[in-house]
Scaffold this motif. Structure first.
Motif, PDB file in Angstrom:
ATOM      1  N   ARG A  24       0.861  -1.139  -0.156  1.00 49.19           N
ATOM      2  CA  ARG A  24       0.168   0.036  -0.041  1.00 49.19           C
ATOM      3  C   ARG A  24       0.714   1.224   0.059  1.00 49.19           C
ATOM      4  NH1 ARG A  24      -3.923   0.747   5.031  1.00 49.19           N
ATOM      5  NH2 ARG A  24      -1.835   0.890   6.189  1.00 49.19           N
ATOM      6  N   GLU A  25       2.174   1.252   0.507  1.00 49.52           N
ATOM      7  CA  GLU A  25       2.726   2.565   0.737  1.00 49.52           C
ATOM      8  C   GLU A  25       3.666   2.711  -0.708  1.00 49.52           C
ATOM      9  OE1 GLU A  25       2.785  -0.110   2.986  1.00 49.52           O
ATOM     10  OE2 GLU A  25       1.273   0.934   4.291  1.00 49.52           O
ATOM     11  N   LYS A  26       4.231   3.946  -0.371  1.00 51.63           N
ATOM     12  CA  LYS A  26       4.900   4.173  -1.680  1.00 51.63           C
ATOM     13  C   LYS A  26       6.354   3.569  -1.958  1.00 51.63           C
ATOM     14  CE  LYS A  26       4.305   9.298  -2.227  1.00 51.63           C
ATOM     15  NZ  LYS A  26       4.268  10.469  -1.572  1.00 51.63           N
ATOM     16  N   GLN A  27       6.987   3.144  -0.731  1.00 50.92           N
ATOM     17  CA  GLN A  27       7.953   1.880  -0.745  1.00 50.92           C
ATOM     18  C   GLN A  27       7.679   0.862   0.344  1.00 50.92           C
ATOM     19  OE1 GLN A  27      10.495   2.204  -2.858  1.00 50.92           O
ATOM     20  NE2 GLN A  27      10.263   4.649  -3.416  1.00 50.92           N
ATOM     21  N   ASN A  31       7.357   1.407   4.298  1.00 50.40           N
ATOM     22  CA  ASN A  31       7.594   3.110   4.307  1.00 50.40           C
ATOM     23  C   ASN A  31       6.891   3.396   5.653  1.00 50.40           C
ATOM     24  OD1 ASN A  31       7.492   5.342   1.975  1.00 50.40           O
ATOM     25  ND2 ASN A  31       8.874   5.110   3.670  1.00 50.40           N
ATOM     26  N   LEU A  64       3.963  -1.095  -5.725  1.00 51.61           N
ATOM     27  CA  LEU A  64       3.749  -0.100  -4.663  1.00 51.61           C
ATOM     28  C   LEU A  64       2.353   0.655  -4.882  1.00 51.61           C
ATOM     29  CD1 LEU A  64       7.597   0.905  -4.730  1.00 51.61           C
ATOM     30  CD2 LEU A  64       6.470  -0.588  -3.175  1.00 51.61           C
ATOM     31  N   GLU A  65       1.940   1.359  -3.759  1.00 51.62           N
ATOM     32  CA  GLU A  65       0.742   2.023  -3.850  1.00 51.62           C
ATOM     33  C   GLU A  65      -0.405   1.257  -4.557  1.00 51.62           C
ATOM     34  OE1 GLU A  65       1.662   6.511  -4.121  1.00 51.62           O
ATOM     35  OE2 GLU A  65       3.013   5.776  -5.220  1.00 51.62           O
ATOM     36  N   THR A  66      -0.411  -0.160  -4.222  1.00 51.08           N
ATOM     37  CA  THR A  66      -1.515  -0.713  -4.657  1.00 51.08           C
ATOM     38  C   THR A  66      -2.175  -1.586  -3.530  1.00 51.08           C
ATOM     39  OG1 THR A  66      -0.209  -1.060  -6.603  1.00 51.08           O
ATOM     40  CG2 THR A  66      -1.808  -2.492  -6.433  1.00 51.08           C
ATOM     41  N   GLU A  83      12.613   7.015   4.241  1.00 54.79           N
ATOM     42  CA  GLU A  83      12.583   6.683   2.663  1.00 54.79           C
ATOM     43  C   GLU A  83      13.795   6.105   2.144  1.00 54.79           C
ATOM     44  OE1 GLU A  83       9.887   7.765   0.993  1.00 54.79           O
ATOM     45  OE2 GLU A  83      10.869   7.385  -0.982  1.00 54.79           O
ATOM     46  N   SER A 113      13.216  -2.051  -1.278  1.00 51.95           N
ATOM     47  CA  SER A 113      12.289  -1.988  -2.697  1.00 51.95           C
ATOM     48  C   SER A 113      13.195  -2.542  -3.771  1.00 51.95           C
ATOM     49  CB  SER A 113      11.572  -0.679  -2.689  1.00 51.95           C
ATOM     50  OG  SER A 113      10.823  -0.658  -1.617  1.00 51.95           O
ATOM     51  N   SER A 133      13.156   2.551   0.056  1.00 53.29           N
ATOM     52  CA  SER A 133      13.566   2.386  -1.550  1.00 53.29           C
ATOM     53  C   SER A 133      14.843   1.506  -1.595  1.00 53.29           C
ATOM     54  CB  SER A 133      13.770   3.767  -1.815  1.00 53.29           C
ATOM     55  OG  SER A 133      15.056   4.385  -1.644  1.00 53.29           O
TER      56      SER A 133
END
Ligand SMILES: Cc1cc2nc3c(=O)[nH]c(=O)nc-3n(C[C@H](O)[C@H](O)[C@H](O)COP(=O)(O)OP(=O)(O)OC[C@H]3O[C@@H](n4cnc5c(N)ncnc54)[C@H](O)[C@@H]3O)c2cc1C
Length: 442
Positions: free
Chosen positions: A171-174, A177, A201-203, A182, A189, A186
């Motif tokens: 769910r998060e950006k990385q 996260n 990511l972000e899904t 950050e 990731s 990353s």
């Protein structure tokens, strides 16, 4: 003779039983619905990956329990009656207790996703989950792992070890996260993708679709994508298992509520481990702590109290460790995903992208708050002491050698770390000139 009944034979319940035996002659009964014997949940992935057999994960020989007069019951506790001081079991006679310890652990989060109960979908906490994963992943073309935390990355690695293509929804950006800053999130990731995991990511998961036999055939994400798969692992965190306690007078919030002595609101009833929630969190720590060593410490603490030496639970500075595929991670103290207003940081990453250190300290006083370290193992006892003594960041940087678990590292990187730190913070004194000379830094 007092009878101590413990529900849950994980690290918390088992440690309590062992320490009550060490300190008393009380009758002790340890109950679990999951397995007769205590086993190491943290080694679950290695059973699937073929590195260990189940019996290798049992820290004690089966004869240990009889020898130590700890009565084991492999059964499900259906009810607690705190007035009669009795527990009701599914297949064995009811048991009276003088003291009850609730150590029922945690359960995987399921957020009411359509299809979450389909054949082919499971969480990953128990031996029964492991059996399901084993069955559901035979000969499949793709698995989807939902939730980017420590259990999600383990499950991804497990499937990958059997050459099963994996899609990992985060769910998060990385990756992670919400816990890692950050830079590290990353780095990890990238590392996950290097292992050919399809990291999205972000899904988020929206729905799990069945085939005509009621087995999972695909997931649909919040971006509208449909991903064909035959297995879905739900690893979006865990929550305290309070099922048994909910219908009693024992107070709960997210977990079973306890004070600093791990006492619930009902006399002679205690709660420890993943199921417990502190009414008031200890500074720098959370009210619910779901890691192995805190379960062990709570077990030791409650045993002392029950045996007449009443002590509060004082776990000291926070630490934790994990492994993300090939990269080991340790954290000591407090490194939050975002810097606090009074905090400053120093981040060092090796050009390989597989080694990193992230230091956080007080902006004004320079007091050291915490470190994340990746691919470089550091000694717990050093950081525990430095955090307790509230030393400053300059001291930490110039004494890194003492914390080194693996002297190889310092041949290669100590100089780089110190030089990079001095370049970024020339005003912070790192070491005396003599010591810098000794270290080969001028
Ligand atoms: C896959 C995985 C990997 C992990 N890796 C790490 C790691 O690397 N490092 C780390 O620090 N932590 C790790 N953890 C977390 C750690 O394992 C837990 O914090 C710890 O095991 C919790 O111990 P516990 O004794 O509180 O509960 P548990 O070990 O969960 O034991 C609770 C027991 O109570 C039983 N029970 C519950 N209700 C009843 C009932 N009504 N009747 C009878 N029995 C009942 C359950 O079946 C279970 O056996 C991991 C967790 C998982 C799932």
């Amino acid at each position: 003779m007092k009878h101590i009944v413990i529900i849950g034979n994980g690290i918390a319940g088992t440690t309590a039983a062992r320490h009550i035996r060490k300190n008393s002659d009380y009758d002790i009964t340890l109950i679990s619905a999951e397995s007769k014997h205590f086993w190491s949940r943290t080694a679950l992935m290695y059973i699937y990956m073929g590195h260990m057999k189940y019996h290798h994960t049992k820290p004690y020989e089966d004869r240990f329990w009889k020898k130590n007069r700890i009565n084991l019951i492999h059964d499900y506790v259906e009810k607690i009656d705190t007035k009669q001081k009795q527990v009701t079991l599914a297949s064995s006679p009811p048991l009276r207790y003088d003291v009850l310890i609730i150590a029922t652990g945690a359960k995987p989060n399921k957020f009411g996703w359509p299809g979450q109960e389909l054949e082919g979908v499971t969480g990953m906490v128990s031996l029964q989950d492991l059996d399901r994963i084993e069955r559901y992943t035979q000969g499949i073309a793709r698995g989807v792992v939902v939730g980017g935390g420590l259990i999600g990355i383990e499950l991804s690695e497990m499937l990958h070890s059997r050459n099963i293509p994996v899609t990992f929804l985060v769910r998060e950006k990385q990756f992670w996260n919400n816990v890692l800053p950050e830079q590290e999130a990353s780095m990890i990731s990238r590392h996950i993708r290097e292992h050919h995991i399809d990291l999205k990511l972000e899904t988020e998961l929206k729905e799990i679709l069945p085939d005509k036999n009621g087995r999972v055939r695909a997931v649909v994400t919040n971006t509208g994508e449909e991903i064909a798969c035959q297995f879905v692992g739900l690893t979006a965190g865990v929550h305290p298992n309070t099922d048994l306690v909910k219908s009693t007078a024992i107070e709960t919030n997210r977990g079973v509520l306890v004070n600093e002595f791990l006492e619930t609101n009902i006399p002679d009833v205690y709660a420890i481990g993943d199921c417990a929630e502190r009414r008031k969190a200890i500074a720098g720590r959370t009210a619910i702590e779901q890691v192995w060593y805190t379960g062990r410490m709570m077990g030791e603490t409650v045993a002392q109290t029950i045996c007449g030496n009443k002590i509060a639970y004082h776990p000291g500075p926070w630490f934790n460790s994990a492994k993300f595929f090939d990269i080991e991670y340790q954290t000591y103290g407090n490194v939050k995903p975002q810097l606090g207003a009074n905090e400053d940081e120093f981040y060092w990453e090796h050009s390989s992208g597989k080694l990193a250190m992230h230091f956080v300290f007080d902006k004004n006083e320079q007091t050291f708050f915490g470190i994340n370290t990746f691919g470089i193992r550091l000694k717990h006892e050093c950081f525990d002491q430095w955090l307790k003594e509230k030393v400053d960041i300059g001291h930490i940087i110039s004494h890194l050698r003492e914390a080194n678990f693996d002297p190889e590292f310092f041949k290669n990187h100590e100089k780089d770390v110190i030089q990079a730190f001095s370049g970024q913070y020339p005003e912070i004194r790192v070491a005396s000139r003599q010591r810098r000379k000794t270290l080969g830094i001028f």
